[in-house]
Design an enzyme around this catalytic site. Structure first.
Site, short mmCIF file in Angstrom:
data_model
loop_
_atom_site.label_atom_id
_atom_site.label_comp_id
_atom_site.label_asym_id
_atom_site.label_seq_id
_atom_site.Cartn_x
_atom_site.Cartn_y
_atom_site.Cartn_z
N HIS A 136 0.83 -1.21 0.00
CA HIS A 136 0.00 0.00 0.00
C HIS A 136 0.87 1.26 0.00
O HIS A 136 0.66 2.16 -0.82
CB HIS A 136 -0.91 0.00 1.23
CG HIS A 136 -1.81 1.19 1.30
ND1 HIS A 136 -3.07 1.21 0.74
CD2 HIS A 136 -1.63 2.43 1.85
CE1 HIS A 136 -3.61 2.40 0.94
NE2 HIS A 136 -2.77 3.15 1.63
N GLU A 137 1.83 1.30 0.91
CA GLU A 137 2.68 2.49 0.99
C GLU A 137 3.59 2.61 -0.23
O GLU A 137 3.91 3.72 -0.67
CB GLU A 137 3.52 2.46 2.27
CG GLU A 137 2.70 2.45 3.55
CD GLU A 137 1.68 3.58 3.62
OE1 GLU A 137 1.94 4.67 3.08
OE2 GLU A 137 0.61 3.37 4.21
N HIS B 25 1.91 4.64 -2.93
CA HIS B 25 2.09 6.09 -2.77
C HIS B 25 3.51 6.50 -3.17
O HIS B 25 3.71 7.50 -3.88
CB HIS B 25 1.86 6.50 -1.31
CG HIS B 25 0.46 6.27 -0.83
ND1 HIS B 25 -0.64 6.77 -1.46
CD2 HIS B 25 -0.01 5.59 0.26
CE1 HIS B 25 -1.74 6.42 -0.80
NE2 HIS B 25 -1.38 5.70 0.25
#
Length: 362
Positions: free
Chosen positions: A17-18, A21
């Site tokens: 998920h990170e 980004h």
């Protein structure tokens, strides 16, 4: 090993998920100052190309940090490579990339399931209803039911097998609030007789147990990549729909469903159990949790990606950023809410586990 496997999966999903980004920002040339898994004090860190990669003490998520958030940053405020100075579409992509990364990962895991395990070829049901799990302090736990038990009959009547057996048991439980049901169950090679008294919740019987058909699902080798992709697409669509429906039900019927919400401890416990089963269970667990993370982060709440997107949308409508004091208050309230919710869920999970262990004499 089951617990370690579940923890590794959760950590991997957070990293993915990170990373969404992070790569969405760096791909566009936007400055990034940190990539952290967890919150709070740093346990391990490494500096690479001006970015701090850190493992932190509180394992409740992660974050990517930008120089924009650092008041002591030597980078000029008008630097065109700062996130806040980029056009709205570029910033929107950075915000949305974490959710997209989790969705793509879930789909890829389902494709991998088709390659490694095969295509579902049917379910061979056996008599009874399988108790997949029990909630501590609820009627099922009080009756002595454990995860893995198989309920064969109620009040002397055989349940049969398959999904119809689950539906029959659920209907009997719903229709018997505060009434005692006599269960014949099987635990390993032992037969048990248990007394189950469903709780009365608004006139409907509830027992606090997860029920599913008893039996095994068989798989066959895929007849090509097309069939694997078709099955993965169908499973992905189904999991996404059920996840969204679950969140909508929680929002619209909070009082009835709040007790079913699980925190990280319960999620790890479920993953550990599925890891021991092997087969397709672990693939589905990984895909389901990844989709849940995506949907959760898309909610318009402070600190979550959806909350950031709301701020970006308001900025676009106003034609200028919102006042900093409003953004700060919004973020701080979100931090208090999410940390408080996490603590409540962890306490709830651990107290339930302790209650179950005490009942079972462990």
């Amino acid at each position: 090993m089951g617990v370690l496997t579940a923890l590794a999966i959760l950590a991997g999903l957070i990293v993915v998920h990170e990373a969404g980004h992070f790569f969405a920002a760096t791909w566009q040339g936007i400055r990034v100052s940190g990539f952290s898994v967890g919150f709070g004090p740093v346990l391990l860190e490494r500096q690479r190309r001006g970015v701090q990669f850190a493992l932190r003490a509180i394992p409740l998520g992660g974050f990517v940090s930008f120089p924009d958030d650092d008041e002591d940053s030597p980078i000029p405020a008008d630097d065109p490579d700062l996130l806040r100075n980029r056009p709205l579409p570029q910033r929107a992509l950075v915000i949305a990339a974490g959710v997209l990364a989790n969705l793509v990962l879930a789909w890829a895991v389902l494709v991998a399931q088709g390659v490694a395990v095969g295509i579902p070829a049917g379910f061979s049901s056996t008599p009874g209803v399988l108790v997949a799990g029990v909630q501590g302090g609820q009627a099922a736990a009080a009756a002595g039911l454990r995860g893995g038990d198989r309920i064969l009959a109620v009040n002397g009547e055989d349940l049969g097998g398959g999904q119809s057996a689950v539906a029959a048991l659920v209907e009997q439980v719903k229709g018997a609030p505060s009434q005692t049901l006599r269960l014949q169950a099987e635990r390993g090679n032992n037969r048990l007789t248990l007394s189950l008294t469903p709780a009365d919740v608004g006139g409907i019987g509830r027992i606090g147990a997860q029920l599913q058909p008893s039996g095994t699902e068989s798989f066959r080798r895929a007849q090509g990549l097309g069939e694997i992709l078709h099955q993965a697409n169908a499973d992905f669509t189904s999991l996404c729909r059920r996840t969204v429906e679950g969140f909508l039900t929680l929002a619209t019927h909070f009082g009835e469903t709040a007790g079913q919400v699980s925190g990280p401890v319960k999620i790890v416990e479920m993953g550990a159990s599925l890891a021991k089963q092997g087969g397709s269970s672990l693939f589905l667990y990984t895909a389901l949790i990844s989709i849940n993370l995506a949907v959760l982060n898309a909610l318009p709440l402070p600190l979550l990606d959806g909350g950031q997107f709301v701020l970006l949308l308001l900025e676009g409508l106003r034609g200028k950023p919102l006042p900093e004091r409003f953004q700060l208050a919004f973020m701080q309230s979100g931090f208090v809410f999410l940390v408080g919710l996490s603590v409540v869920l962890i306490v709830k999970d651990t107290s339930q586990l302790a209650a179950v262990q005490q009942l079972l004499g462990r």
